[in-house]
Design an enzyme around this catalytic site. Structure first.
Site, PDB file in Angstrom:
ATOM      1  CE1 TYR A 155      -4.379  -1.283   0.676  1.00 15.95           C
ATOM      2  CE2 TYR A 155      -3.084  -3.017   1.704  1.00 15.95           C
ATOM      3  CZ  TYR A 155      -4.273  -2.563   1.188  1.00 15.95           C
ATOM      4  OH  TYR A 155      -5.363  -3.387   1.172  1.00 15.95           O
ATOM      5  CE1 TYR A 194       0.191  -4.724   3.368  1.00 18.44           C
ATOM      6  CE2 TYR A 194      -1.457  -5.734   4.782  1.00 18.44           C
ATOM      7  CZ  TYR A 194      -0.508  -4.771   4.559  1.00 18.44           C
ATOM      8  OH  TYR A 194      -0.238  -3.869   5.519  1.00 18.44           O
ATOM      9  NE  ARG A 204      -7.033  -9.608   5.017  1.00 17.48           N
ATOM     10  CZ  ARG A 204      -8.020  -8.922   4.442  1.00 17.48           C
ATOM     11  NH1 ARG A 204      -7.929  -7.630   4.313  1.00 17.48           N
ATOM     12  NH2 ARG A 204      -9.110  -9.522   4.001  1.00 17.48           N
ATOM     13  CG  HIS A 207      -8.218  -7.076   0.123  1.00 17.30           C
ATOM     14  ND1 HIS A 207      -7.091  -7.656   0.663  1.00 17.30           N
ATOM     15  CD2 HIS A 207      -8.297  -5.849   0.666  1.00 17.30           C
ATOM     16  CE1 HIS A 207      -6.526  -6.816   1.512  1.00 17.30           C
ATOM     17  NE2 HIS A 207      -7.223  -5.696   1.528  1.00 17.30           N
ATOM     18  CG  HIS A 209      -9.938  -1.865   1.205  1.00 20.56           C
ATOM     19  ND1 HIS A 209     -10.271  -2.319   2.460  1.00 20.56           N
ATOM     20  CD2 HIS A 209      -8.634  -2.179   1.037  1.00 20.56           C
ATOM     21  CE1 HIS A 209      -9.214  -2.885   3.026  1.00 20.56           C
ATOM     22  NE2 HIS A 209      -8.201  -2.815   2.183  1.00 20.56           N
TER      23      HIS A 209
END
Lengths: 288, 198
Positions: A155, A194, A204, A207, A209
């Site tokens: 990120y 991630y 994770r 994905h 959001h």
């Protein structure tokens, strides 16, 4: 103020009439769980909680689709309410939602691959779908906001400590407004899985959001869209805060070859349904 | 809360049983700022306009520690009780009151909005509709922040009337001498905020 060796804690230095607020912890320090258990333990806890939720539902309890009290997601332990939310009749303000429109968003903001001077690395994808109410009616003029990691699972957020490369050509945030048919369209790159510090070797699933409002504030939803076939699904405590398999499945986009653009991008389709029953409220013509 | 259930049933009856199950919510996660942030997002009203007030507070966890990665959203009527249908909540023009604002908690868990005192809608006790999101919070939480002044209307509010004094206090803001509002949100523990569902 200095503390002497005889009073290492400094307790005597503070008079009882002075209330000192505990200084806030550095946010990065909060990201790791206190116990860092192995995956096996987390997976076991997930299974137990899903079974318990199924038992409660079978016994007639009203159990939310997403479980708030879900210890396998360690940071939820101190952040979930211990009392059930009160069922209330929405007041008028709650039956409206903020009005968004083309005025709020530039058309280019739905293409996450065009925000920098070069092309981002990774698998270019398009995501499209409809925003529907609980009766399957499309919702036009809906603000859809998305954010995601880059192809390497990093990120752009400054507190992300995953040592994967940042991509100078990818920010990972986009937004759009649904059209008259309730459809949204995004062009982006497929995010990578991630790592995080919930437990040992926690990853994770990839994905994106999503954030939407609906036509009533009661319908506001923030959720995550996943990609089909991810081997991390059964291991992930966040995905599994949703107790029911069918509800979890509905957060997974469908690969749609008809949306795939030859020699350009892979196509995924994902519809979002906002919660009724307040979708029965329609704004009277000319009011407000 | 039989009345509420009846009202819910009536609303469902008006459109028939829902045919589509709603998508399940998920946590906003830790890294939402770059996705959801935008300029002046907490300026529901222009800060220097007459009638602007500051609504602020701290979001706490069950150990009494501030939550730095929380997001608070408010949605409310204008001071005359009208509900704004103006667009532009996500691109402020510095004069239109759109009723919606978004605030990211600071490292000290503090949120704040420049807004206006909502007026009574349909003669009911005025409040801000509030949603809280946070890393570690698996789904959104709805609550309300009521204005403290209008005791008659507060007494007539069905939600407040159903609560104990201690619970009621978690939904009513405090007016500062300067005319601003303060209100803390506690996700868990002593003085846990009363959250609502519909």
């Amino acid at each position: 103020m200095s503390f002497t060796d005889s009073d290492p804690s400094g307790e005597e230095a503070f008079s009882s009439s002075v209330v000192l607020e505990q200084p806030a912890a550095a946010p990065e320090s909060l990201l790791a769980s206190a116990d860092m258990p192995p995956q096996r333990q987390i997976t076991e806890e997930i299974g137990q909680l899903h079974a318990e939720a199924a038992r409660r539902e079978a016994a007639g309890d009203e159990v939310p689709a997403t479980l708030y009290d879900f210890a396998p997601y360690r940071s939820s332990i101190l952040r979930h309410p211990t009392k059930n939310p009160r069922l209330v009749d929405p007041e008028t303000i709650e039956l409206f939602s903020p009005a968004f429109g083309e005025r709020d968003i530039a058309a280019i903001e739905r293409d996450l691959t065009l925000q920098h001077s070069g092309e981002p690395l990774g698998e270019r994808i398009t995501i499209t779908g409809r925003v529907l109410d609980s009766w399957g009616r499309p919702l036009p003029n809906q603000l859809v906001e998305i954010w995601q990691a880059n192809a390497a699972g990093r990120y752009i957020h400054q507190r992300d400590q995953h040592p994967a490369p940042l991509d100078p050509n990818f920010t990972g945030a986009g937004r759009t407004i649904t059209n008259d048919r309730g459809e949204y369209f995004f062009t982006t790159i497929k995010p990578g899985p991630y790592p995080w510090k919930n437990h040992i070797n926690a990853w994770r699933p990839a994905h994106v959001h999503f954030s939407l409002f609906g036509v009533a504030f009661t319908q506001r939803i923030v959720t995550q869209m996943y990609f089909p076939g991810d081997p991390l699904f059964p291991l992930d405590p966040i995905y599994n805060t949703i107790r029911d398999q069918k509800d979890r499945d509905r957060l997974i986009a469908t690969y749609d070859h008809d949306l795939t653009v030859p020699e350009f991008s892979m196509g995924y389709r994902w519809d979002i349904v906002v919660d009724g029953p307040d979708a029965t409220w329609f704004e009277p013509e000319g009011s407000h | 809360m039989a009345d509420t259930t009846d009202a819910r049933s009536r609303r469902i009856a008006a459109a028939g049983e829902p045919t589509h199950k709603p998508s399940a919510g998920q946590t906003v996660g830790p890294f939402f700022a770059f996705g959801l942030g935008y300029p002046k997002m907490h300026e529901v009203g222009f800060p220097h306009a007459p009638g602007s007030i500051l609504l602020s507070g701290t979001v706490y966890d069950g150990a009494g520690a501030p939550i730095p990665d929380a997001m608070v959203e408010i949605w409310g009527a204008d001071s005359d009780g009208r509900i704004s249908r103006a667009r532009g909540s996500r691109r402020r023009d510095d004069h239109t009151f759109t009723g919606f604002g978004r605030s990211f908690a600071t490292d000290e868990g503090h949120y704040e909005f420049w807004t206006r005192n909502p007026g009574a809608v349909d003669g009911k006790a005025p409040f801000f509709a509030v949603i809280v999101f946070a890393r570690g919070l698996p789904d959104k939480l709805h609550t309300r922040i009521y204005l403290p002044e209008d005791e008659e209307r507060l007494a007539a509010d069905p939600l407040l009337a159903s609560l104990s004094d201690e619970e009621r206090a978690t939904l009513i803001a405090t007016r500062t001498p300067e005319g601003n509002l303060t209100h803390d949100l506690r996700l868990q523990g002593e003085k846990e905020t009363v959250f609502i569902r519909f």
